[in-house]
Motif scaffolding. Structure first.
Motif, PDB file in Angstrom:
ATOM      1  N   ALA A 122      19.431   5.121  19.024  1.00  0.00           N
ATOM      2  CA  ALA A 122      18.409   5.485  18.031  1.00  0.00           C
ATOM      3  C   ALA A 122      18.242   7.004  17.951  1.00  0.00           C
ATOM      4  O   ALA A 122      18.100   7.567  16.859  1.00  0.00           O
ATOM      5  N   GLN A 123      18.248   7.671  19.103  1.00  0.00           N
ATOM      6  CA  GLN A 123      18.118   9.133  19.113  1.00  0.00           C
ATOM      7  C   GLN A 123      19.331   9.774  18.433  1.00  0.00           C
ATOM      8  O   GLN A 123      19.186  10.718  17.653  1.00  0.00           O
ATOM      9  N   ARG A 161      21.316   8.425  16.170  1.00  0.00           N
ATOM     10  CA  ARG A 161      21.242   8.135  14.736  1.00  0.00           C
ATOM     11  C   ARG A 161      20.219   9.050  14.058  1.00  0.00           C
ATOM     12  O   ARG A 161      20.487   9.635  13.005  1.00  0.00           O
ATOM     13  N   THR A 162      19.060   9.210  14.689  1.00  0.00           N
ATOM     14  CA  THR A 162      18.015  10.080  14.134  1.00  0.00           C
ATOM     15  C   THR A 162      18.501  11.516  14.044  1.00  0.00           C
ATOM     16  O   THR A 162      18.298  12.191  13.029  1.00  0.00           O
ATOM     17  N   GLU A 191      20.839  11.863  11.135  1.00  0.00           N
ATOM     18  CA  GLU A 191      20.109  11.826   9.858  1.00  0.00           C
ATOM     19  C   GLU A 191      19.426  13.168   9.587  1.00  0.00           C
ATOM     20  O   GLU A 191      19.467  13.669   8.460  1.00  0.00           O
ATOM     21  N   ILE A 192      18.836  13.733  10.614  1.00  0.00           N
ATOM     22  CA  ILE A 192      18.165  15.029  10.466  1.00  0.00           C
ATOM     23  C   ILE A 192      19.171  16.111  10.107  1.00  0.00           C
ATOM     24  O   ILE A 192      18.946  16.916   9.199  1.00  0.00           O
ATOM     25  N   ARG A 252      10.106  15.343   7.434  1.00  0.00           N
ATOM     26  CA  ARG A 252      10.400  14.115   8.155  1.00  0.00           C
ATOM     27  C   ARG A 252       9.318  13.852   9.190  1.00  0.00           C
ATOM     28  O   ARG A 252       8.832  14.761   9.829  1.00  0.00           O
ATOM     29  N   LEU A 297       8.770  11.823  12.640  1.00  0.00           N
ATOM     30  CA  LEU A 297       9.489  11.159  13.722  1.00  0.00           C
ATOM     31  C   LEU A 297       8.471  10.401  14.567  1.00  0.00           C
ATOM     32  O   LEU A 297       7.600  11.007  15.195  1.00  0.00           O
ATOM     33  N   LYS A 352      11.425  11.941  21.420  1.00  0.00           N
ATOM     34  CA  LYS A 352      11.139  12.753  20.230  1.00  0.00           C
ATOM     35  C   LYS A 352      11.328  14.234  20.525  1.00  0.00           C
ATOM     36  O   LYS A 352      11.894  14.970  19.713  1.00  0.00           O
ATOM     37  N   VAL A 400      15.036  15.235  20.600  1.00  0.00           N
ATOM     38  CA  VAL A 400      15.579  15.340  19.245  1.00  0.00           C
ATOM     39  C   VAL A 400      15.077  16.627  18.587  1.00  0.00           C
ATOM     40  O   VAL A 400      15.851  17.351  17.949  1.00  0.00           O
TER      41      VAL A 400
END
Length: 167
Positions: free
Chosen positions: A27-28, A30-31, A34-35, A47, A49, A57, A60
């Motif tokens: 998930a990290q 992928r995030t 995306e960022i 965004r 988060l 968080k 990231v």
């Protein structure tokens, strides 16, 4: 890749991720991707988060701030309290020690001379990664080239304060 925003390639992502003392979760990862894709676009990114305490968080955010610095920009993290700002600054400094990146802290309780020196470093572009409180929004603060603003616990800031950082 450079469209109108940041240039972030696979080698940079791997190097930045290698700074972490742990492996990013799916998930990290992928995030983060995306960022980075958003940052490469010509329009500003906005965004939110979300995640539980300890969900990564901050990791990231730190990697995203480094991506800004790698693109010749400044990155600022605004926290709602001096205690939280100091904690973020310490954690970022510890994480970035091998990277050789200094983290500057700006809060209202800094001695006047130290605060003036930090504001000068921000205005001159020597301060690349800045952590602070609402002091970052003061009229005496002028960023040389702010490319990323991270707002921690954004619900604790007013709409005007968030807009001021973006401006």
């Amino acid at each position: 890749r450079r469209i109108g925003g940041y240039r972030v390639d696979e080698a940079l992502l791997e190097r930045l991720s290698g700074l972490l003392p742990f492996q990013l979760t799916g998930a990290q990862e992928r995030t983060m991707r995306e960022i980075v894709a958003d940052l490469a676009e010509p329009s500003p990114m906005n965004r939110l988060l979300l995640g539980d305490v300890g969900s990564g968080k901050a990791a990231v955010a730190a990697l995203t701030m480094l991506a800004a610095i790698e693109n010749g920009l400044q990155a600022a993290l605004m926290a709602p309290t001096e205690i939280l700002a100091a904690q973020h600054a310490r954690n970022l400094q510890q994480l970035l020690l091998p990277y050789g990146q200094r983290v500057d802290l700006l809060t209202a309780s800094l001695p006047a001379a130290q605060a003036a020196n930090t504001r000068d470093r921000i205005a001159g572009g020597q301060a690349k990664m800045i952590v602070g409180t609402h002091s970052l929004l003061g009229e005496k603060v002028s960023f040389a080239k702010l490319g990323l603003g991270v707002i921690d616990e954004q619900h604790r800031f007013g709409v005007v304060q968030r807009a001021d950082l973006v401006a």
